[in-house]
Design a protein around this motif. Structure first.
Motif, PDB file in Angstrom:
ATOM      1  N   SER A 215      -0.124   7.232  -2.140  1.00  0.00           N
ATOM      2  CA  SER A 215       0.579   6.086  -1.561  1.00  0.00           C
ATOM      3  C   SER A 215       1.360   5.339  -2.625  1.00  0.00           C
ATOM      4  CB  SER A 215      -0.425   5.143  -0.890  1.00  0.00           C
ATOM      5  OG  SER A 215      -1.045   5.775   0.200  1.00  0.00           O
ATOM      6  N   LYS A 216       2.555   4.930  -2.225  1.00  0.00           N
ATOM      7  CA  LYS A 216       3.416   4.132  -3.101  1.00  0.00           C
ATOM      8  C   LYS A 216       4.028   3.016  -2.276  1.00  0.00           C
ATOM      9  CE  LYS A 216       4.799   7.939  -6.206  1.00  0.00           C
ATOM     10  NZ  LYS A 216       3.994   8.993  -5.557  1.00  0.00           N
ATOM     11  N   GLY A 217       4.316   1.908  -2.954  1.00  0.00           N
ATOM     12  CA  GLY A 217       4.937   0.807  -2.245  1.00  0.00           C
ATOM     13  C   GLY A 217       4.665  -0.521  -2.911  1.00  0.00           C
ATOM     14  N   ASP A 218       4.516  -1.556  -2.081  1.00  0.00           N
ATOM     15  CA  ASP A 218       4.404  -2.923  -2.573  1.00  0.00           C
ATOM     16  C   ASP A 218       3.032  -3.262  -3.151  1.00  0.00           C
ATOM     17  OD1 ASP A 218       6.966  -3.201  -1.675  1.00  0.00           O
ATOM     18  OD2 ASP A 218       6.459  -4.350   0.135  1.00  0.00           O
ATOM     19  N   LEU A 219       2.052  -2.415  -2.942  1.00  0.00           N
ATOM     20  CA  LEU A 219       0.687  -2.768  -3.353  1.00  0.00           C
ATOM     21  C   LEU A 219       0.393  -2.456  -4.816  1.00  0.00           C
ATOM     22  CD1 LEU A 219      -1.360  -1.690  -0.201  1.00  0.00           C
ATOM     23  CD2 LEU A 219      -0.266  -3.878  -0.719  1.00  0.00           C
ATOM     24  N   GLY A 220       1.331  -1.806  -5.488  1.00  0.00           N
ATOM     25  CA  GLY A 220       1.152  -1.553  -6.910  1.00  0.00           C
ATOM     26  C   GLY A 220       0.195  -0.397  -7.183  1.00  0.00           C
ATOM     27  N   THR A 221      -0.385  -0.421  -8.382  1.00  0.00           N
ATOM     28  CA  THR A 221      -1.288   0.652  -8.816  1.00  0.00           C
ATOM     29  C   THR A 221      -2.729   0.278  -8.512  1.00  0.00           C
ATOM     30  OG1 THR A 221       0.247   1.201 -10.616  1.00  0.00           O
ATOM     31  CG2 THR A 221      -2.008   2.046 -10.779  1.00  0.00           C
TER      32      THR A 221
END
Length: 964
Positions: A471-477
């Motif tokens: 998953s990638k997106g606004d939630l960061g690492t």
């Protein structure tokens, strides 16, 4: 005549005995059976100990176990000694000679038969009753711990002026002791009477006295103890009236004293206590008088008094004093019940405000602009779009999303944004081949968070803010592997020689090996043997897939783990995930409860917390230690790390005496509230099950006047969910909005009320759910005037379905293989009126998941059914917003796809032509032609829609989507 302790002394007759080989074989089988049972018991104990040690809550295990063992031995030994002593005493007091009668001659045979085994028989009987009593006592470990660790409430009941802790912590333990005393007295009485009868102390048909003086004295003392315990019971019953539940026709379920209790039952219990004390003394006096005449008369008087004073007199008071003037008589007691119930359920500070129900502003432009300022209307329903998440973001068949997604808020550009999210959890039903290695070694975890904006859609699809695999997106690492989740109900063995499937990308499947410290190490052969027995899986003992570093993970659902480490808590039905400080944390709300709060009415948690979501999803059911309660607090916030499984309990309600009591019983298990990090605090929220309990109580207890309460004129009800046919209550909805007295939007939990037996709206309720706000937990109720009829949820839904143009469009959307699904019907107070908004989803064509197609909006009788929320609001108010909203709105494919739009227009024309043909004549030829045109148009619309959906689906998919 033979002595009562004698027995046969003649030579024994040797019966045939089995051979030595047979005896050896049978003995070996017996030893193996005993060893097998012993190891099975050991395996259960040992695996429990290992698990609690692995989660660092071993003190919970040891405290609970030691308490159970202590209660078992203390009360088991007391019961065994009491029964054994009375059997021994009855045998000791036996007469030296028996009477000459057929009865005694028959008993002689039994006396001689058991004489050689008297000691063993005594041990067997006392051991049996001791084991039963000990097992019963050990189940009272919660009652004991609450009694010995109880802290005061610093609140007193209005009748006896005792601290509430007496009723919550002390009275239950006293009742247990009393019950144990009654059981002991009865068993001792039975055992003594049988022994006296067997050895001639009691005679039924023999001539002369029916009982010896010794038997008379012995049994009289036991009867005196029984009656003395009854006296104690009468005294405790006086206090029990404060927590007694009963049916009261004026209010339904009732707890506490009413007029008849205070003026009839209470004095009756006091009188019966005095009579029982006198009766007990008369029984004890038989030690000197050696006659039962006076005790029997006293006992008869006590029974008669119980009937007349304890039963008949209260009935007379109720019939001739209360019923002719019930409201006046009951009002003072109802007032006490109102106050106690509101305090016990935390609704005493509810702010009830009169609300007009009609808009006071004529300026439609101003009203239109107020909508975006008043609420961030969520058009993505978390209870509908799970299949959409599944279709677009499942990626692999062995992943799955929960049936009901969750609503949270995440900061974007410095502003909180309502977000719908779910975890891509492991779904064993979707793995290529089920076998022991695949199910428990290779497919062990889910992967990643998928999140979407709650207030936006893109061509009917969710606007994902976190997607793909990884998953990638606004939630960061963050750590994306999910070893603990709501769908993870089986055990996994990780960290050993067998590699695990991690995830797949364009280069193929990736493998991993668990590096966390969770679970129990299987390096030890004793551990492996114990788990092989505990899980009934012998392969655990000898499988080569288990080696150095292998760890077994189990008890993996968040609610399961929290309940195990805190067995004194009631667990909210909805655990939800949040990304906090680089980890996925499951957040679990937990409650402390009691059913011993004086005068507070009881509620049944299982029934009160049920709604239309529970009807289709049993995993959302509350995990209750007590189903019937009359006090509840959200005293603990718990977290479970999705990767490590670490469980943390945080003290949330710092004033709750029930939590303080349990913290004394289990020191060090609950962290202080100050230990909650700001990043975790941002994702905490007001719990749904507590809200549902409070809203159910507020249907009656929103009033504070006893006369109004008794009249029943202000009783509300929670409406059924109008968007489905479950017949269950509408669930509460999380929504960022502001109430009339608030200056800005707040993350809130909301619901509606309707009058009892009617469908129009009577009130709207919201509670501030953001713990960072000073108003967190403040309940606001907007009460509509009874003189104004405002449509309730069911009526609004009926208008949507019956309005001609809307019904026609819905009918068209439902044609062919399509299915219309209604989303959450949200209610928003707006300038004195109430705005309703509802997303409408369609499953159709080749797509098996719902897409947002329309939005229904109504305000003060004006209804719009448009492609987007913005368009629907513009139509309802007749103007466009002068300021753009902070978030986008739904843009279904139909609004940007001229082919679909033209086909639907043609279908509408053909449908109208067919209706006209039926009216004229009817003209069947014209009707047939219209039907053919209609089918053609719908087919063109479906084909064009499918192409558009496939395009949209492709645009939203990423990663390798070929089937595993």
């Amino acid at each position: 005549m033979p002595d009562r302790g004698g027995g046969p002394t003649g030579p024994r007759i040797r019966a045939g005995r089995p051979s030595r080989r047979a005896r050896t074989f049978l003995m070996t089988l017996g030893v193996l059976a005993v060893l097998g049972m012993a190891f099975t018991m050991f395996a259960g104990f040992w695996t429990d100990w290992l698990w609690y040690r692995s989660v660092h809550y071993s003190s919970v295990f040891t405290t609970t176990l030691s308490t159970k063992i202590g209660l078992f031995f203390v009360f088991g030994l007391l019961m065994a000694l009491a029964v054994g002593f009375n059997i021994w005493l009855a045998h000791r007091l036996r007469p030296p000679l028996s009477a000459m009668s057929m009865e005694q001659q028959s008993l002689d045979r039994y006396r001689m038969g058991i004489a050689p085994y008297k000691t063993w028989l005594l041990l067997a009987v006392t051991s049996l009753v001791g084991l039963i009593a000990g097992a019963s006592a050990s189940s009272q470990w919660r009652t004991w711990l609450m009694w010995v660790n109880g802290v005061p409430f610093h609140q007193k009941d209005p009748q006896f002026h005792l601290d509430v802790s007496f009723y919550a912590f002390d009275l239950p333990w006293y009742r247990f002791l009393l019950g144990f005393g009654f059981a002991t007295a009865i068993l001792c009485l039975i055992a003594a009477a049988l022994t006296h009868y067997l050895y001639g102390g009691l005679r039924v048909t023999s001539p002369g006295a029916r009982a010896t003086a010794a038997a008379t004295g012995h049994l009289s003392v036991l009867l005196g103890i029984f009656v003395a315990l009854k006296a104690v019971a009468y005294w405790l019953d006086r206090y029990g009236l404060a927590v007694k539940s009963s049916d009261f026709k004026a209010t339904g379920n009732w707890t506490g004293l009413r007029y008849v209790d205070a003026n009839a039952y209470l004095p009756a219990k006091t009188i019966l206590f005095c009579i029982a004390v006198i009766c007990a003394l008369l029984f004890f006096a038989t030690l000197w008088r050696r006659t039962w005449q006076l005790p029997v008369i006293g006992f008869g008087l006590m029974v008669l008094s119980a009937i007349l004073i304890g039963g008949l007199y209260p009935a007379i008071v109720q019939k001739f004093q209360v019923q002719p003037n019930e409201q006046a008589k009951e009002a003072p007691y109802v007032q006490k019940n109102l106050k106690a119930t509101r305090e016990a359920y935390g609704i005493d500070d509810t702010k009830v405000t009169e609300y007009a129900g009609k808009s006071a502003t004529a300026d439609k432009t101003k009203l239109r602009d107020q909508v975006d300022d008043t609420a961030s209307i969520r058009i993505l329903d978390p209870n509908v779009v799970s299949p959409t998440f599944q279709q677009l973001q499942q990626i692999r068949n062995y992943y799955g999303f929960p049936t009901n997604l969750d609503v949270d808020r995440y900061a974007k550009d410095g502003k909180d944004q309502d977000t719908v999210l779910g975890l891509r959890e492991l779904n064993l039903d979707g793995i290529p081949k089920n076998n022991w290695i695949n199910d428990h070694f290779r497919y062990t975890h889910g992967f990643g968070v998928v999140a979407a904006k709650g207030t936006e859609a893109d061509e009917g699809h969710p606007v994902f803010t976190e997607k793909n695999l990884p998953s990638k997106g606004d939630l960061g690492t963050y750590e994306q592997r999910i070893y603990y989740g709501e769908k993870t109900s089986t055990y996994s063995i990780v960290g050993g020689p067998q590699k695990e499937i991690d995830y797949s990308d364009d280069q193929g499947e990736k493998t991993t090996s668990y590096t966390g410290k969770s679970g129990v190490n299987l390096d030890n052969p004793i551990n492996r043997a114990a788990y092989a027995v505990a899980f009934n899986e012998p392969q655990i003992l000898y499988s080569g897939a288990i080696g150095k570093g292998s760890r077994i993970l189990y008890n993996r659902t968040p609610k399961e783990r929290v309940e195990a480490v805190a067995p004194w808590l009631t667990i909210d039905g909805d655990a939800y995930p949040a990304v906090v400080d680089g980890h996925i944390q499951w957040i679990v709300d937990a409650y402390t409860t009691t059913n011993g709060y004086p005068y507070a009415s009881r509620t049944t948690l299982g029934d009160t917390t049920a709604d239309s979501l529970n009807a289709t999803n049993n995993s959302r059911t509350v995990v209750a230690q007590q189903n019937q309660v009359n006090y509840i607090r959200n005293s603990v916030k718990a977290t479970v790390d999705a990767y490590t499984g670490e469980v943390k309990l945080y003290q949330w309600d710092t004033k709750d005496p029930v939590l303080k009591t349990w913290m004394k019983a289990f020191p060090g298990t609950v962290k202080s509230r100050s230990a909650i990090s700001p990043s975790l605090l941002a994702h905490l929220r007001y719990p749904q099950d507590l809200f549902k309990v409070q809203r159910e109580l507020l249907t009656r207890y929103h009033v504070t006047d006893a006369q109004t309460f008794l009249s029943g004129s202000e009783v509300w009800q929670v409406p059924d969910d109008p968007t489905n046919d479950s017949g269950s209550a509408v669930p509460p909805y999380y929504l960022s909005m502001k109430m009339p007295d608030q200056s800005a939007q707040a993350f809130s939990l909301t619901t509606t009320f309707t009058p009892n037996g009617r469908d129009n709206l009577s009130a709207f309720m919201a509670v501030d759910s953001d713990p960072r706000a000073s108003d967190y937990g403040k309940i606001r109720v907007l009460k509509l005037p009874t003189s104004t009829t405002v449509d309730g949820p069911k009526q609004v839904q009926s208008q949507f379905n019956s309005q001609a143009d809307i019904a026609e469009t819905i009918s068209l959307l439902s044609r062919g293989h399509s299915k219309v699904e209604y989303g959450n019907l949200l209610t928003v107070p707006l300038d004195g009126g109430l705005l309703y908004a509802e997303p409408v989803y369609v499953r159709g064509g080749e797509l098996k998941y719902p897409l947002l197609r329309k939005v229904l909006v109504t305000y003060e009788g004006k209804t719009a059914f448009e492609d987007t929320l913005d368009e629907a609001l513009n139509k309802v108010f007749g103007v466009k917003a002068t300021t753009p909203p902070d978030t986008g709105t739904a843009q279904p494919p139909s609004s940007g796809n001229p082919t679909v739009k033209q086909a639907l227009e043609d279908a509408q024309k053909a449908f109208a032509a067919g209706q006209q043909a039926l009216k004229e004549g009817p003209d069947w030829d014209a009707y047939a032609k219209a039907q053919k045109d209609l089918q053609d148009a719908l087919k063109r619309a479906e084909d064009a829609q499918s192409k558009a959906d496939e395009t949209g689906s492709t645009a939203h998919r990423t990663g390798n989507t070929k089937k595993s």
